[in-house]
Design an enzyme around this catalytic site. Structure first.
Site, PDB file in Angstrom:
ATOM      1  N   TYR A 159      55.993  16.594  14.917  1.00  0.00           N
ATOM      2  CA  TYR A 159      56.822  15.465  15.334  1.00  0.00           C
ATOM      3  C   TYR A 159      56.456  14.203  14.557  1.00  0.00           C
ATOM      4  O   TYR A 159      57.319  13.543  13.960  1.00  0.00           O
ATOM      5  CB  TYR A 159      56.647  15.234  16.834  1.00  0.00           C
ATOM      6  CG  TYR A 159      57.220  13.943  17.352  1.00  0.00           C
ATOM      7  CD1 TYR A 159      58.576  13.661  17.231  1.00  0.00           C
ATOM      8  CD2 TYR A 159      56.408  13.006  17.984  1.00  0.00           C
ATOM      9  CE1 TYR A 159      59.107  12.472  17.706  1.00  0.00           C
ATOM     10  CE2 TYR A 159      56.918  11.820  18.467  1.00  0.00           C
ATOM     11  CZ  TYR A 159      58.272  11.553  18.332  1.00  0.00           C
ATOM     12  OH  TYR A 159      58.793  10.374  18.800  1.00  0.00           O
ATOM     13  N   THR A 187      57.378   6.331  15.636  1.00  0.00           N
ATOM     14  CA  THR A 187      56.438   6.634  16.712  1.00  0.00           C
ATOM     15  C   THR A 187      55.015   6.321  16.313  1.00  0.00           C
ATOM     16  O   THR A 187      54.659   6.389  15.129  1.00  0.00           O
ATOM     17  CB  THR A 187      56.532   8.129  17.090  1.00  0.00           C
ATOM     18  OG1 THR A 187      55.468   8.457  17.992  1.00  0.00           O
ATOM     19  CG2 THR A 187      56.405   9.022  15.861  1.00  0.00           C
TER      20      THR A 187
END
Length: 336
Positions: free
Chosen positions: A151, A127
């Site tokens: 995350y 990501t």
């Protein structure tokens, strides 16, 4: 149907998380490229009804023995696409233990199972959140990674794991740093179905359709032209095509790469809302609120490396197409 960029000639590809939003589109594109996707999923977030193009095995990566058994069942498969992870930023801030267990421990179990079979190629979904807060836009892959959210931290830890396996054991890999996956397949048969849904476009469409509550706009005081966060939105079918391009590149000898998957253009939350109102002809009711923990001011990609080493360029990622395909899918799903 997406344009075929490479003929997989009947090869089997393991897609971990193939019942999820991106996973289902990757599976469909593999099938359209004459390959067979084999889905590994625990279906806690993914959907069995989205598995349409090959067999599936119900397996949880946190179970090391079960993960190895699943890989041994398909011991001749060389290429693995790893998409399974916990993704909701706020949940990660509140429950970091579960995020690290699911994302990092799960990835380690997957890599250990790959080492014990013939699977020596990995396409890993990371990501752009691994970069953290920076003013250097567009983001190059060489940008220092200093993730702000749990995350992003778990995804960076997995990137380091993958790099270590490449150095020590010769694992071939492409790590994709996704920007904002969006849109839906033009067929309308698969699309975004998270529960709970935390992503902007489906929530704004739901609010426009008058389903559920008004949309929440988190933060209007960011250092951007209109005060709302800026993100790079790439169509999910383009993400799927990039995976086929990565397989082609590894067939041609690519052994390791970290690659941004984005368009190079950023849109603010309010720009997305305005575009949704244009495409649908409906107003998007929303309430302004404070920032969410873990959200960054702006993120958009330098997309040159994907084209340079993979021959990949987005084909479906105009903002109008993203919103129109998402709207078509959700209208069908919601019966609007």
């Amino acid at each position: 149907m997406t344009e075929q960029v490479y003929d997989l000639k009947g090869r089997e590809i393991i897609v971990v998380g193939g019942g999820g939003y991106i996973g289902a589109h990757v599976c469909k594109t593999i099938a359209e490229s004459n390959g067979t996707p084999i889905v590994f999923d625990n279906f806690q977030a993914g959907h069995k009804h989205a598995v349409k193009w090959g067999p599936h095995v119900t397996v949880d990566l946190r179970d090391r023995a079960a993960t190895l058994m699943a890989f041994q069942t398909y011991s001749k498969v060389e290429t693995v696409v790893h998409l399974a992870s916990s993704i909701e930023v706020g949940e990660g801030e509140n429950q970091p233990e579960g995020f690290y267990e699911n994302n990092v421990s799960g990835a380690l179990n997957l890599l250990m199972a790959m080492r014990k079979t013939k699977a020596n190629r990995l396409i890993f979904s990371s990501t752009c959140a691994t970069y953290g807060e920076t003013q250097n836009m567009p983001l190059l892959e060489s940008e220092i990674q200093n993730p702000f959210s749990v995350y992003g931290k778990t995804k960076l830890a997995i990137e380091h794991l993958v790099q270590s396996y490449h150095k020590a054991y010769g694992l071939n890999y492409v790590t994709f740093r996704y920007f904002n996956a969006s849109g839906a397949d033009a067929s309308g048969e698969i699309g975004e179905e998270h529960d709970p849904e935390t992503h902007l476009i489906p929530n704004a469409l739901k609010a426009a359709a008058g389903l559920g509550s008004r949309m929440k706009l988190f933060g209007t005081d960011y250092d951007t032209p209109d005060g709302t966060c800026v993100r790079d939105y790439i169509h999910v079918n383009d993400i799927a095509l990039a995976h086929i391009c990565a397989i082609r590149a590894m067939d041609d000898g690519l052994s390791q790469a970290e690659v941004n998957l984005g368009t190079g253009e950023g849109y603010s939350v309010l720009q997305i809302i305005n575009a949704i109102e244009e495409v649908t002809g409906l107003a998007v009711p929303y309430d302004e609120g404070p920032r969410r923990e873990g959200d960054l001011t702006q993120l958009f990609a330098d997309a040159a490396r994907a084209e340079e080493i993979l021959g990949f360029k987005p084909q479906h990622s105009s903002l109008e197409n993203i919103i129109q395909t998402a709207w078509n899918f959700h209208k069908n799903n919601w019966g609007v």
